[in-house]
Design an enzyme around this catalytic site. Structure first.
Site, PDB file in Angstrom:
ATOM      1  N   GLN A  40       0.840  -1.196   0.000  1.00 27.31           N
ATOM      2  CA  GLN A  40       0.000   0.000   0.000  1.00 27.31           C
ATOM      3  C   GLN A  40       0.879   1.251   0.000  1.00 27.31           C
ATOM      4  OE1 GLN A  40      -3.336   0.098  -0.265  1.00 27.31           O
ATOM      5  NE2 GLN A  40      -3.431  -2.146  -0.363  1.00 27.31           N
ATOM      6  N   GLU A 127      -9.353   2.554  -7.839  1.00 35.59           N
ATOM      7  CA  GLU A 127      -8.071   2.479  -8.530  1.00 35.59           C
ATOM      8  C   GLU A 127      -7.841   1.001  -8.825  1.00 35.59           C
ATOM      9  OE1 GLU A 127      -5.029   1.279  -9.348  1.00 35.59           O
ATOM     10  OE2 GLU A 127      -3.786   2.139  -7.748  1.00 35.59           O
ATOM     11  N   GLU A 136      -4.221  -8.464 -13.582  1.00 40.75           N
ATOM     12  CA  GLU A 136      -4.895  -8.683 -12.300  1.00 40.75           C
ATOM     13  C   GLU A 136      -6.403  -8.843 -12.458  1.00 40.75           C
ATOM     14  OE1 GLU A 136      -3.898  -5.776  -9.350  1.00 40.75           O
ATOM     15  OE2 GLU A 136      -1.756  -5.922  -9.744  1.00 40.75           O
TER      16      GLU A 136
END
Length: 366
Positions: A40, A127, A136
């Protein structure tokens, strides 16, 4: 970030290709990364990414003030927090990993805690973009959330996306070939030592080892932050996406045929680079007052953590005015639908009229 849409069947999950994937493997591939603060932090330190979302929200507060917002795959909770600070009435932040615990504490520390059951929303902000946009398969989750919860007059942030491909020059191919050859030399030394010292002939494994290393060094696309001077031909848009209307089926495959004119005199074509940009335009009925673009194109000094995907070919001498005729196809991997497989073909019509090629090569975005 949230997980993609799947159909459950016991310990198996069926992806959007209709392929049965082991659920534990699929979830592990995803959650082992996004559940950690270090990952993150990497995204939160990407100034291009952060500034684009920050400006998109706070330059268009009227889209958020008094509205209900759904943040799909909230991660640290930063987009949800900004949405609340921009005046959103309700924010529903969805996160499937243990990062939800940290997001909850962060929201509480900023005095923005609220528990809301969302039925329909005015804005979906997420996002969701992976390497070369679609790696992904995160966008599946956003599309499913849009179809289930977004009002007909709702807005998507971002609202549009484009994928680009352009010819490049690079020294990466020479390095990868050198690394591959060094690895194979090391393998042959290993075979000799194993036979000499331990009496076991392992040469039968040379072919699969060679295929494994060729895939790793020569067929896996590379992450790189290229300089604009490394682009040697006209970029082409290979996919345009309207996030308000696109279906999952429309992003399962990306195919394009295009031409690119070489714009640099006497150089080497070493392959192609792919990147994307997304736009925050609001909707046709409710356009953004200030349109914001987030681009991952090659940059002089503001590269992003997405960088570009580099597809290396055997180098060719090219010159200004040569015309590259390119075919591009990208599909989800059958083994892991979060990864991508690319087939790229090209032939060149030189300014003299001579044709070179065609050349076809398969790549893996892993």
């Amino acid at each position: 970030m949230g997980s993609s849409a799947n159909v459950d069947a016991g310990d198996r999950t069926t992806n959007c290709d209709g392929v049965s994937v082991d659920k534990g493997v699929d979830f592990a591939n995803y959650f082992c990364t996004y559940g950690f603060l270090y990952h993150q932090k990497k995204m939160l330190c990407d100034r291009v990414r952060m500034d684009a979302y920050f400006n998109a929200i706070f330059d268009n507060k009227e889209h958020f003030h008094g509205k209900t917002v759904l943040d799909v795959g909230t991660g640290s909770g930063i987009l949800a927090i900004w949405s609340a600070q921009a005046g959103a009435k309700k924010v529903y932040a969805v996160e499937a990993t243990k990062m939800s615990e940290h997001a909850r504490e962060l929201v509480k520390a900023n005095n923005l805690q609220d528990v809301v059951e969302v039925i329909e929303v005015d804005v979906i902000i997420s996002e969701w973009m992976g390497y070369f946009l679609l790696r992904e398969s995160m966008f599946d989750s956003v599309i499913c959330a849009r179809d289930r919860w977004l009002k007909p007059t709702g807005v998507m942030y971002p609202s549009h996306a484009r994928m680009w491909v352009a010819p490049i020059r690079s020294g990466l191919g020479d390095k990868n070939m050198s690394d591959y050859e060094s690895t194979m030399n090391d393998w042959h030394g290993f075979l000799d030592e194993t036979k000499t010292y331990y009496g076991v002939d392992m040469s039968v494994l040379t072919k699969p080892f060679c295929e494994e290393q060729r895939k790793y060094y020569l067929q896996t696309s590379l992450w790189n932050n290229l300089h604009p001077h490394q682009i040697i031909g006209t970029p082409a848009t290979i996919k345009e996406i309207d996030c308000l209307t696109v279906s999952i089926n429309e992003i399962l495959n990306v195919t394009a045929n295009f031409s690119s004119w070489i714009t640099v005199e006497k150089t080497r074509l070493c392959g192609f680079a792919g990147w994307f940009d997304v736009h925050f335009r609001g909707s046709r009925e409710n356009p953004a007052r200030h349109e914001i673009e987030l681009t991952t194109a090659p940059s002089i000094d503001n590269g992003t953590h997405w960088g570009q995907q580099v597809f290396l070919l055997h180098p060719l001498r090219v010159s200004e005015g040569d015309n590259m005729i390119v075919s591009f196809s990208m599909n989800r991997s059958k083994e892991n639908h979060r990864l991508m497989e690319v087939e790229l073909g090209c032939e060149m019509k030189q300014s003299s009229g001579k044709m070179v090629g065609p050349i076809t090569k398969k790549f893996y975005i892993e």
